[in-house]
Design a protein around this motif. Structure first.
Motif, PDB file in Angstrom:
ATOM      1  N   ALA A 176      39.888  48.310  36.179  1.00  0.00           N
ATOM      2  CA  ALA A 176      41.378  47.656  36.143  1.00  0.00           C
ATOM      3  C   ALA A 176      41.394  46.780  34.849  1.00  0.00           C
ATOM      4  N   TRP A 187      39.807  40.331  37.863  1.00  0.00           N
ATOM      5  CA  TRP A 187      40.322  41.818  39.045  1.00  0.00           C
ATOM      6  C   TRP A 187      38.665  41.535  39.976  1.00  0.00           C
ATOM      7  N   ALA A 258      42.842  51.792  40.963  1.00  0.00           N
ATOM      8  CA  ALA A 258      41.899  51.599  39.782  1.00  0.00           C
ATOM      9  C   ALA A 258      42.095  53.270  39.378  1.00  0.00           C
ATOM     10  N   LEU A 288      46.951  45.310  40.449  1.00  0.00           N
ATOM     11  CA  LEU A 288      47.306  46.405  39.884  1.00  0.00           C
ATOM     12  C   LEU A 288      48.712  47.356  40.525  1.00  0.00           C
TER      13      LEU A 288
END
Length: 339
Positions: A176, A187, A258, A288
């Motif tokens: 990510a 993240w 991801a 995300l």
């Protein structure tokens, strides 16, 4: 279906030449929605979901007769950095639990009315430690993508994808960061229950991996190879195969998102046939989802993986299909429209 790619360049060309949905089918579905006995838009996202399914199934009245859940399992060398409170052997133990019918996904697949297959990637041999080497060679990465690609059965109405792999929230967080910027602190989450010291190790491992693979970060597919995992690569392959077969896709949580996000970075419309099923409680998932322009269907505080969130969302799509196909029109019901 045999994978029509043999290396990263041919895989990239495929990602850039994916078929679009059927605008005629979705237009007819939208027109039908306008005739049904309800105020316009009153079923909210159910209406949108019916039209989305129509577009990708290429029929004005979508159906969900054949739904399958694919769970890809893989191991990760980065667990050597103590980024998970569980040992790597838990991956194989959980695969055995899936086979015995004892996991959450077994129960949820039954509720969803979906078939379930679990696929071990690379014999559960771990990737290389991403802090020290590329996760996969190009040949290993392409083989994993091809495994996912070939796993998608023809004729499905809906595909759900999920994963199992100790350490894979670390690789997902690193990927990510590679795809959308940021660092380990941006993240990383607590995964399967890291304490503060474990979270610090996880952040450090991600930052180390990003520094080591800095030259690959400009290329989404190379980033997926260097930072991802066998099961993440297989998810990418399955999502690609579904697109070529006009099958809509439900993604599970952070790791699945991801894995599929690499496709979005290659081709911005490449994931239009996929929806995020739920907002995972894993720290980076909301960001995300926003980065790829999606709002997850559910938010239940889950962070299990296994395609559990995707399975839970299937009944929502079934409800959308039932209302779309079964409701009477104003004319059929003899109900007056707005004056």
């Amino acid at each position: 279906m045999t994978a029509p790619f043999t290396d990263i360049d041919s895989l990239r060309r495929l990602c850039l030449a994916l078929p679009d949905g059927d605008d005629s089918a979705s237009g007819l579905a939208l027109a039908r929605q306008a005739t049904l006995t309800k105020p316009a838009g009153s079923l909210g996202r159910l209406e949108e979901l019916a039209c989305w399914l129509a577009r990708w199934q290429r029929r004005p009245v979508p159906r969900l007769d054949r739904v399958e859940i694919l769970v890809f399992a893989g191991n990760h060398g980065v667990t050597a950095q103590r980024v998970s409170p569980f040992p790597a052997e838990v991956t194989a133990q959980m695969v055995a639990n899936f086979a015995a019918g004892g996991a959450a996904i077994n129960q949820l697949a039954g509720v969803a009315g979906a078939g379930l297959r679990v696929i071990e990637m690379a014999g559960l041999v771990p990737t290389d430690d991403i802090t020290r080497a590329d996760a996969m060679s190009e040949a290993g990465f392409i083989a994993a993508v091809a495994t996912g690609f070939a796993a998608v059965a023809p004729g499905l109405d809906l595909l759900c994808v999920g994963e199992m792999g100790i350490g894979n929230t670390t690789t997902a967080a690193a990927l990510a960061a590679a795809l959308f910027g940021g660092d380990g602190a941006t993240w990383a989450g607590r995964g399967t229950g890291l304490d503060d010291a474990g979270l610090a190790r996880k952040i450090a491992a991600i930052d180390s991996a990003l520094a080591r693979h800095a030259t690959a970060l400009h290329d989404p597919l190379q980033a997926a190879r260097c930072l991802g995992g066998f099961e993440l690569a297989a998810i990418l392959g399955a999502v690609l195969a579904a697109r070529l077969q006009h099958i809509p896709v439900l993604l599970d949580g952070f790791v699945c998102t991801a894995a599929a996000a690499a496709l979005v970075r290659v081709a911005p419309s490449g994931l239009d046939h996929g929806l995020i099923s739920h907002r995972s409680a894993e720290a980076g998932h909301a960001a995300l989802a926003a980065a790829i322009g999606q709002v997850p269907l559910l938010d239940l505080g889950m962070r299990l993986g296994e395609a559990s969130g995707a399975a839970l969302a299937v009944p929502i799509l079934r409800a959308a299909c039932a209302c779309h196909a079964g409701m009477a029109s104003f004319a059929e019901a003899g109900v007056s429209t707005r004056a």
